[in-house]
Design a protein around this motif. Sequence first.
Motif, PDB file in Angstrom:
ATOM      1  N   VAL A  15       0.970  -1.151   0.015  1.00  0.00           N
ATOM      2  CA  VAL A  15       0.009   0.157  -0.035  1.00  0.00           C
ATOM      3  C   VAL A  15       0.762   1.161   0.059  1.00  0.00           C
ATOM      4  CG1 VAL A  15      -1.744   0.989   1.292  1.00  0.00           C
ATOM      5  CG2 VAL A  15      -1.836  -1.299   1.237  1.00  0.00           C
ATOM      6  N   ALA A  23       1.900   2.053  -3.508  1.00  0.00           N
ATOM      7  CA  ALA A  23       0.594   2.538  -4.192  1.00  0.00           C
ATOM      8  C   ALA A  23       0.609   4.008  -3.983  1.00  0.00           C
ATOM      9  CB  ALA A  23      -0.492   1.806  -3.787  1.00  0.00           C
ATOM     10  N   GLY A  24       0.809   4.301  -2.757  1.00  0.00           N
ATOM     11  CA  GLY A  24       0.994   5.907  -2.297  1.00  0.00           C
ATOM     12  C   GLY A  24       1.934   6.653  -3.034  1.00  0.00           C
ATOM     13  N   LEU A  33       0.752   7.023  -6.576  1.00  0.00           N
ATOM     14  CA  LEU A  33      -0.193   7.968  -6.590  1.00  0.00           C
ATOM     15  C   LEU A  33       0.463   9.443  -6.847  1.00  0.00           C
ATOM     16  CD1 LEU A  33      -3.244   8.589  -6.484  1.00  0.00           C
ATOM     17  CD2 LEU A  33      -3.089   8.910  -4.120  1.00  0.00           C
ATOM     18  N   TYR A  39      -3.057  17.671  -4.140  1.00  0.00           N
ATOM     19  CA  TYR A  39      -2.800  16.328  -4.252  1.00  0.00           C
ATOM     20  C   TYR A  39      -1.371  15.707  -3.954  1.00  0.00           C
ATOM     21  CZ  TYR A  39      -7.220  16.340  -6.688  1.00  0.00           C
ATOM     22  OH  TYR A  39      -8.666  16.523  -6.927  1.00  0.00           O
ATOM     23  N   VAL A  79      -2.532  15.460   0.201  1.00  0.00           N
ATOM     24  CA  VAL A  79      -3.230  14.245  -0.065  1.00  0.00           C
ATOM     25  C   VAL A  79      -2.570  12.811   0.267  1.00  0.00           C
ATOM     26  CG1 VAL A  79      -4.502  12.558  -1.614  1.00  0.00           C
ATOM     27  CG2 VAL A  79      -5.234  15.009  -1.208  1.00  0.00           C
ATOM     28  N   LEU A 111      -1.374  12.531   3.679  1.00  0.00           N
ATOM     29  CA  LEU A 111      -2.691  12.160   4.435  1.00  0.00           C
ATOM     30  C   LEU A 111      -2.720  10.659   4.438  1.00  0.00           C
ATOM     31  CD1 LEU A 111      -4.234  13.770   6.541  1.00  0.00           C
ATOM     32  CD2 LEU A 111      -6.093  13.797   4.650  1.00  0.00           C
ATOM     33  N   LEU A 112      -2.468  10.390   2.959  1.00  0.00           N
ATOM     34  CA  LEU A 112      -2.683   8.762   2.661  1.00  0.00           C
ATOM     35  C   LEU A 112      -1.649   7.878   3.542  1.00  0.00           C
ATOM     36  CD1 LEU A 112      -3.899   8.767  -0.839  1.00  0.00           C
ATOM     37  CD2 LEU A 112      -4.786   7.526   0.771  1.00  0.00           C
ATOM     38  N   VAL A 160      -2.319   7.750   7.165  1.00  0.00           N
ATOM     39  CA  VAL A 160      -3.361   6.726   7.540  1.00  0.00           C
ATOM     40  C   VAL A 160      -2.665   5.222   7.458  1.00  0.00           C
ATOM     41  CG1 VAL A 160      -5.483   5.836   6.896  1.00  0.00           C
ATOM     42  CG2 VAL A 160      -5.226   8.227   7.139  1.00  0.00           C
ATOM     43  N   VAL A 161      -1.986   5.013   6.294  1.00  0.00           N
ATOM     44  CA  VAL A 161      -1.335   3.713   6.245  1.00  0.00           C
ATOM     45  C   VAL A 161      -0.353   3.560   7.348  1.00  0.00           C
ATOM     46  CG1 VAL A 161       0.223   2.367   4.805  1.00  0.00           C
ATOM     47  CG2 VAL A 161      -1.432   3.789   3.924  1.00  0.00           C
ATOM     48  N   LEU A 171      -0.780   4.621  10.556  1.00  0.00           N
ATOM     49  CA  LEU A 171      -1.399   4.332  11.594  1.00  0.00           C
ATOM     50  C   LEU A 171      -2.382   2.907  11.842  1.00  0.00           C
ATOM     51  CD1 LEU A 171      -2.903   8.162  12.201  1.00  0.00           C
ATOM     52  CD2 LEU A 171      -1.215   6.785  13.642  1.00  0.00           C
ATOM     53  N   THR A 172      -2.668   2.710  10.382  1.00  0.00           N
ATOM     54  CA  THR A 172      -3.652   1.523  10.574  1.00  0.00           C
ATOM     55  C   THR A 172      -2.810   0.034  10.278  1.00  0.00           C
ATOM     56  OG1 THR A 172      -4.256   1.854   8.296  1.00  0.00           O
ATOM     57  CG2 THR A 172      -5.758   2.925  10.094  1.00  0.00           C
TER      58      THR A 172
END
Lengths: 169, 104
Positions: free
Chosen positions: A30, A33-34, A37, A64, A68, A71-72, A75-76, A78-79
């Motif tokens: 992931v 992928a970020g 992006l 972007y 963005v 931020l993505l 979150v990756v 943190l989760t």
Amino acid sequence: MGETVNGVAFAILAFASIGGAVGVLASRNVVHAGFWLLEAMVAVAGLYLLLSAEFLALVQLLVYAGAVSVLLLFVVMLTLRRREDAVRPLDWSLSGAVLALLFGSMIYLGIANFDIPVAEMPSTVPDIAALGEILFALDGGWVLPFEIASLVLLVALVGAVWWSKEDEK
Amino acid sequence: MMQVGPGAFLALAAVLFSLGLYGAVSKKSAVMVLMSLEIMAVAVNLNMVALSRWVTPETMTGQFFSMFTMVVSAAEIGLGLALVLAIYRRSRSIELSTMERLKG
């Protein structure tokens, strides 16, 4: 003879943006992928520069590519805390591919039959100062949408803080 | 020298949108779905900026539209990620399959 867009620069940037999008879809990790992006967003900012939309290119980079993507990644972080969580199967979906292909060919048919009103590119475009003047013009300007946009951002900010705060108890 | 017109930009935006659509329906991780949504939003913006350059270069209508689309899309990604965090705290997972009880 109106100015046109340089085909070579367009081809390079189009390849970069499509490659970035494919990279997002084809990354197992992931985090990778970020970053793909991020690359696609920078390429699209370059396309905006080709279209003489300098302000939008800058906003694209700031919003972007800057906000963005960061931020993505936050979150990756943190989760998906362990490395194994971030690496995942590719989730191929035949029905999704068929849907996207049908949609793409429908849009292609639409473009092929669409008569764009102006075929020749105008050689002069207003600069950023003119953009600001049109944005805040009192008659025919965009003042009301501008205010509504700021309200939308405020509500989104409050909502995001509300959702992500820890539960009491 | 090779030159391209508005059709090339529209075609590129269509390809980007289709790729984003495929990702949005096929990915099973909420963060990946949000990334695909961003690709779709960017494709729409590219469309509007390209048409604005050729059709209304003086009033720049498409540029203003895509400016406001960017605002909405920034709000959307912020709220979406906050939602992902909230769901993660509840079920310790961001797989879409853990959200099935949202179906009611």
